[in-house]
Design an enzyme around this catalytic site. Structure first.
Site, PDB file in Angstrom:
ATOM      1  N   THR A 139     -84.042 -36.622  -3.924  1.00  0.00           N
ATOM      2  CA  THR A 139     -84.995 -35.663  -4.495  1.00  0.00           C
ATOM      3  C   THR A 139     -85.841 -35.051  -3.386  1.00  0.00           C
ATOM      4  OG1 THR A 139     -85.091 -36.957  -6.532  1.00  0.00           O
ATOM      5  CG2 THR A 139     -86.872 -35.376  -6.151  1.00  0.00           C
TER       6      THR A 139
ATOM      7  N   CYS B 158     -92.617 -44.187  20.293  1.00  0.00           N
ATOM      8  CA  CYS B 158     -91.589 -44.907  19.530  1.00  0.00           C
ATOM      9  C   CYS B 158     -91.209 -46.234  20.179  1.00  0.00           C
ATOM     10  CB  CYS B 158     -90.346 -44.031  19.379  1.00  0.00           C
ATOM     11  SG  CYS B 158     -90.634 -42.555  18.391  1.00  0.00           S
TER      12      CYS B 158
ATOM     13  N   ASN C  29     -89.634 -35.884  25.827  1.00  0.00           N
ATOM     14  CA  ASN C  29     -90.850 -36.336  25.158  1.00  0.00           C
ATOM     15  C   ASN C  29     -91.759 -37.177  26.041  1.00  0.00           C
ATOM     16  OD1 ASN C  29     -88.450 -38.119  24.690  1.00  0.00           O
ATOM     17  ND2 ASN C  29     -90.024 -39.524  23.960  1.00  0.00           N
TER      18      ASN C  29
END
Length: 382
Positions: free
Chosen positions: A236, A322, A149
């Site tokens: 969910t 990040c 990356n």
């Protein structure tokens, strides 16, 4: 604005946003509910799973929906390590992995696992022979990033996968987050057991991703509860994000096939012109991924260059988004032998098929002007 930070995240396609909004407006029921409305939502998820599996060239039952790359890498690494710890406690990875691989490995080290961090060559690549040499009777997992990356190195994941066929006890995980939609990867041909994808890296939405898990592989779940996603990822389902991701992945693969040459053309232009700018040091290998270029401007800090370019309407980043706020030298650049003062001056230019050659020309012009101005100030202050 000229956006050249596509490895940090990409702009969601209009069609992707439209799909997300329509699903959340019209199919907002819980897929686990017994009523017909919930059944329709479940059908949408099933269809998206089938579409993604078809694009990835695998079975629908081998697609596990996640919240993105970090969760996918954690589920793959920790899930495999915990499930197969009776076989052994040794994991092999590289010195140039994303933090979402490095940190789970460090966490497992604290739990008694032994981790081998393989060194790389000057281009950031690990060799298949080095992987094989590190394998012991205790090895249960090999985790390799496909496209780095920060500098764009493409690892020989297919070659590594082939050699690992001699070691059936070893599970093979590949972090394909930066490669998806940019660099082709045949999961079956490469003998990959686990592979991580994240939607927002290919013009999808943040908070959506998927993990390819070969049917024969077992994982210990990280999230337990309602037993969704084959009991591997309870919670969910993010139906809108899943449907939007299927559309984004289809568009990304189409762009890779039909517009990939455009990325290469811009990359070649940038590499050629950057080499002619005094003080610019390129860290990206010539045969790297088509969308990432990492460079340092000698004598300048990376964050200074990021803000100077931003004032000109050009958005880039300092290596990995990040960890960019930590202002530490890139661990990847350190691993390929770049000195600290040069590594601290690194910036990353990352492309998408939405970028143009004209934007690349403006970037080169503005970068040259900024460096001339900053170097003039430095000489005056000496």
């Amino acid at each position: 604005m000229i956006y050249l930070d596509n490895s940090a995240t990409t702009r969601p396609n209009d069609e992707v946003l439209d799909a997300y909004i329509k699903v959340n407006e019209n199919f907002f029921a819980n897929a686990s509910s017994l009523h017909n409305f919930g059944g329709k939502v479940e059908q949408l998820i099933t269809k998206a799973r089938e579409q993604i599996a078809d694009l990835a060239g695998v079975k629908p039952s081998e697609i596990i929906f996640t919240s993105g790359g970090t969760e996918g890498n954690n589920l793959a690494i920790k899930g495999a390590a915990i499930n197969y710890q009776a076989r052994g406690n040794h994991i092999i990875t590289t010195a140039v992995e994303h933090p979402s691989v490095k940190e789970p490995c460090k966490q497992l080290e604290g739990m008694g696992f032994k981790i081998t961090y393989l060194p790389v060559n000057a281009e950031g690549a690990v060799s298949a022979s080095a992987v094989e040499a590190a394998i012991t009777d205790e090895t249960i997992l090999v985790s390799i990033i496909h496209v780095n990356n920060e500098i764009g190195t493409v690892q020989p994941v297919k070659e590594i996968g082939r050699l690992l066929q001699k070691y059936p006890k070893v599970i093979y995980h590949v972090d394909h987050v930066q490669g998806a939609g940019k660099v082709a990867l045949d999961l079956y041909e490469s003998h990959i057991d686990l592979c991580t994808f994240s939607a927002h890296k290919f013009n999808g939405l943040k908070g959506s991703g998927f993990l390819f898990k070969k049917q024969s592989v077992k994982l210990a779940p990280l999230l337990t509860g309602g037993n969704q996603e084959q009991k591997l990822r309870s919670g969910t389902e993010n139906t809108g994000g899943i449907v939007a991701m299927a559309k984004a992945y289809r568009l990304a693969e189409s762009n890779r096939i039909h517009k990939g040459h455009k990325l290469l053309q811009i990359r070649e232009f940038l590499l050629e012109n950057l080499q002619s700018i005094p003080g610019v040091i390129i860290h990206t290998p010539v045969n790297g991924a088509p969308h990432i270029i990492c460079l340092s401007c000698k004598g300048q800090k990376g964050e200074v260059m990021v803000h100077a370019l931003e004032e000109e309407g050009i958005i880039v980043s300092t290596t990995s988004a990040c960890s960019s706020k930590e202002q530490l030298p890139s661990s990847t650049l350190k691993a390929i032998g770049v000195e600290n003062d040069i590594a601290q001056g690194a910036i990353r230019v990352s492309l998408s098929t939405e970028n143009t050659l004209e934007e690349a020309e403006i970037f080169i012009k503005k970068l040259t002007e900024i460096l001339q101005r900053l170097n003039k100030v430095m000489r005056r202050n000496q």
